[in-house]
Write a protein that holds these residues in place. Structure first.
Motif, PDB file in Angstrom:
ATOM      1  N   TYR A  33     -72.129  63.306  51.464  1.00 27.19           N
ATOM      2  CA  TYR A  33     -73.256  62.180  51.650  1.00 27.19           C
ATOM      3  C   TYR A  33     -72.980  61.287  52.355  1.00 27.19           C
ATOM      4  O   TYR A  33     -71.765  60.512  51.930  1.00 27.19           O
ATOM      5  CB  TYR A  33     -74.156  62.173  50.277  1.00 27.19           C
ATOM      6  N   TYR A  48     -76.245  64.087  55.273  1.00 24.37           N
ATOM      7  CA  TYR A  48     -75.518  64.986  54.357  1.00 24.37           C
ATOM      8  C   TYR A  48     -75.243  66.077  54.817  1.00 24.37           C
ATOM      9  O   TYR A  48     -75.707  66.548  56.230  1.00 24.37           O
ATOM     10  CB  TYR A  48     -76.631  65.145  53.060  1.00 24.37           C
ATOM     11  N   LYS A  57     -80.080  64.893  58.571  1.00 25.15           N
ATOM     12  CA  LYS A  57     -80.360  63.650  58.517  1.00 25.15           C
ATOM     13  C   LYS A  57     -81.223  63.482  56.983  1.00 25.15           C
ATOM     14  O   LYS A  57     -81.598  64.317  56.510  1.00 25.15           O
ATOM     15  CB  LYS A  57     -81.415  63.210  59.556  1.00 25.15           C
ATOM     16  N   GLY A  58     -80.984  62.116  56.501  1.00 26.27           N
ATOM     17  CA  GLY A  58     -81.482  62.009  55.267  1.00 26.27           C
ATOM     18  C   GLY A  58     -82.753  61.370  55.283  1.00 26.27           C
ATOM     19  O   GLY A  58     -83.634  61.378  56.186  1.00 26.27           O
TER      20      GLY A  58
END
Lengths: 114, 118
Positions: A33, A48, A57-58
């Protein structure tokens, strides 16, 4: 002790430069992450990975990109750094799938873009 | 809506006193985990304690304990006999199970800056 390493620890760079923040772990963890943290604020997940060739994508939109060619390595790249990218970037990993698996964090990279 | 709420931006506590750091959370997933991390001024994140949603007993780790009140969605961290070295930022975080949706990883609160005074 966590075996997750980030380099550089501090980086001061001019606007428009391309930069890569390095993150490596020797624990064989599949999940890795990247978090972004402004001073005195919460951590926001920006990228991540579940394993080699997996990237997602976070919650927080970021202009950075990541790659995962090897299990142990998860670098983050900014193609053209801007002052708005100034922040601390923290890399983390975990080994299992269970809810109780804690994250192991690196020491972070403090990025300043002038 | 905030999934993790920490209402104390800063706290000053006398050395050797006990301190409680508040954390409330919001999730509809029956399976979740709650974590507390400490972040000293050097910047690294240090894991302190974990509480699972199905755990019957409150978690304890040395001087750290977690006051878990599930019905109130509260997971307060208690530090007994505080020490000068406890001065740091403290973050509450949550991981939801598959039903929680969203990205993987931990969702963090805004943190509490704890200062222990001699």
């Amino acid at each position: 002790e966590a075996d997750i390493y980030q380099t550089p620890r501090y980086l001061v760079i001019g606007t428009g430069k391309k930069i890569t923040l390095e993150c490596s772990q020797t624990m064989g963890h599949d999940k890795m992450y990247w978090y972004q943290q402004d001073p005195g604020m919460e951590l926001h997940l920006i990228h991540y990975s579940y394993g080699v060739n997996s990237t997602e994508k976070g919650d927080l939109s970021s202009e950075s990109t990541v790659s995962r060619i090897r299990t142990e390595h998860f670098p983050l790249t900014l193609e053209s750094a801007r002052p708005s990218h100034t922040s601390q970037y923290l890399c983390a990993s975990r080994g299992g799938q269970a809810t109780n698996e804690k994250l192991f964090f690196g020491s972070g990279t403090q990025l300043s873009v002038l | 809506a905030q999934k993790i709420t920490q209402t104390q931006p800063g706290m000053f506590v006398q050395e050797k006193e006990a301190v409680t750091l508040d954390c409330t959370y919001d999730t509809s997933d029956p399976s979740y985990g709650l974590f507390w991390y400490k972040q000293p001024s050097s910047g690294e994140m240090i894991f302190l304690i974990y509480q699972g949603s199905y755990d019957q007993q409150n978690a304890t780790e040395g001087r750290y304990s977690l006051n878990f009140q599930k019905a109130r969605k509260s997971a307060n961290l208690v530090i007994s006999a505080s020490q000068l070295g406890d001065s740091a930022m403290y973050f509450c975080a949550m991981r939801e199970g598959p039903a929680g949706g969203g990205a993987d990883g931990l969702t963090f609160g805004k943190g509490t800056h704890l200062i222990i005074q001699p």
